[in-house]
Design a protein around this motif. Structure first.
Motif: not given
Length: 264
Positions: A112-131
Motif C-alpha cells: 500500500f505504501h509503495t503504490e502511493n509512493q509513500g505520500n501520506e495524504r494519498m494513503m489517508d485519502d484512500e483509507w478514508r474512502e475505504y472506511s
C-alpha cells in the motif's frame, strides 16, 4: 355404530340438542366476538415506529417509506462529505467503528505504501474512502433502528414536532390493532351467512373485510407519516444520529499547510 339423532329430546343427545337450540345466531356472534378479541390480542403486531412489523417469525412488513430512506441516505452522504472536507483520518474511522481492516499485516502495508509512493495524504485519502464505504451500511441501519430513540430526543428538542410524531404513531397503532379482530368477525359473519335464513350476514362480512383493508392501508400511511416526522427533524438538524455524532468527533489529519515563503 348408530349416528347421533338430532331430533332426540332425552338423554345425552337430548341435552346436546337442547344446548344447540339455545345458541341462537346472536349468541354465536357474542361468543365469536369474544374469541375474535382474544385472537386479535394474541396476533397484535409490533407497530412501534422504526421497528420491523413481524407477523410470526419469518413474515415482516415494511416500516419505512422509500422516500424517507432516500432522505436518510442523503443525510449520511452529507456527513461523509463533511468528513472528507475535514480530512478525517481513515484509520481512526476504522478503529472508532471497529470496521474490517483495509490492511492486514505488514506486507500489505508495504504494498500500500509503495503504490502511493509513500505520500501520506494519498494513503489517508484512500483509507478514508475505504472506511466511509464500509461505514455506510451500518450507519443507515443504525438510523432506521434508532428512530424510536431519536423521537425521544425530539421530545426534548422540539415538542411540537414530537406531538405530530406521537399523534400519527398512536393512530397507526389503533388502526393496525383493531384490524385483526374485525377480520375475524367478518369471516365469522360470512360463515354464519351460509345458512340461507341469514342472507344479510355475508354482506356484513364482506363490508367488514373492506373496512379491514382500509384500516391496514391507513394504518401504514400513519406509520410512515410518524417516521417521516423524525426523518425530517434529522434532515434539518434538530436531532442527530449517534453514529454520525461519533464520526464528527473523529480527529482529522494534521498536515503542515503553511504556505512556503516566497522566493526573493
Amino acid at each position: 355404530m348408530p349416528l347421533p339423532d338430532k331430533d332426540a329430546t332425552t338423554g345425552v343427545m337430548g341435552a346436546i340438542n337442547a344446548f344447540g337450540n339455545f345458541l341462537t345466531p346472536t349468541i354465536y356472534v357474542g361468543v365469536l366476538s369474544f374469541l375474535a378479541y382474544v385472537i386479535g390480542m394474541l396476533l397484535m403486531v409490533d407497530i412501534k415506529a422504526g421497528s420491523v412489523i413481524r407477523l410470526g417469525r419469518r413474515l415482516s412488513l415494511p416500516y419505512i417509506s422509500r422516500s424517507d430512506l432516500d432522505v436518510i441516505n442523503a443525510h449520511i452522504e452529507s456527513a461523509f462529505h463533511r468528513a472528507r472536507v475535514r480530512r478525517v483520518n481513515g484509520f481512526e474511522i476504522e478503529r472508532e467503528f471497529r470496521l474490517r481492516s483495509m490492511i492486514d499485516g505488514e506486507g500489505e502495508y508495504q504494498i500500500f505504501h509503495t503504490e502511493n509512493q509513500g505520500n501520506e495524504r494519498m494513503m489517508d485519502d484512500e483509507w478514508r474512502e475505504y472506511s466511509l464505504k464500509e461505514l455506510r451500511t451500518p450507519v443507515s441501519e443504525e438510523i432506521v433502528q434508532s428512530i424510536p430513540s431519536l423521537a425521544i430526543k425530539l421530545q426534548d428538542k422540539n415538542p411540537l414536532l414530537y406531538g405530530s410524531y406521537d399523534r400519527d404513531r398512536s393512530e397507526s397503532e389503533f388502526r393496525l390493532s383493531i384490524a385483526p379482530p374485525i377480520a375475524m368477525l367478518s369471516a365469522q359473519f360470512i360463515i354464519l351467512g351460509m345458512d340461507r335464513t341469514l342472507t344479510l350476514w355475508p354482506w356484513a362480512g364482506y363490508i367488514g373485510l373492506i373496512a379491514v383493508v382500509a384500516l391496514v392501508v391507513k394504518g401504514f400511511q400513519k406509520r410512515f407519516s410518524s417516521v417521516n416526522v423524525v426523518v425530517t427533524a434529522l434532515e434539518i438538524g434538530t436531532i442527530e444520529s449517534q453514529m454520525i455524532s461519533r464520526l464528527e468527533a473523529v480527529p482529522a489529519d494534521k498536515y503542515d499547510d503553511k504556505p512556503e515563503p516566497a522566493s526573493a
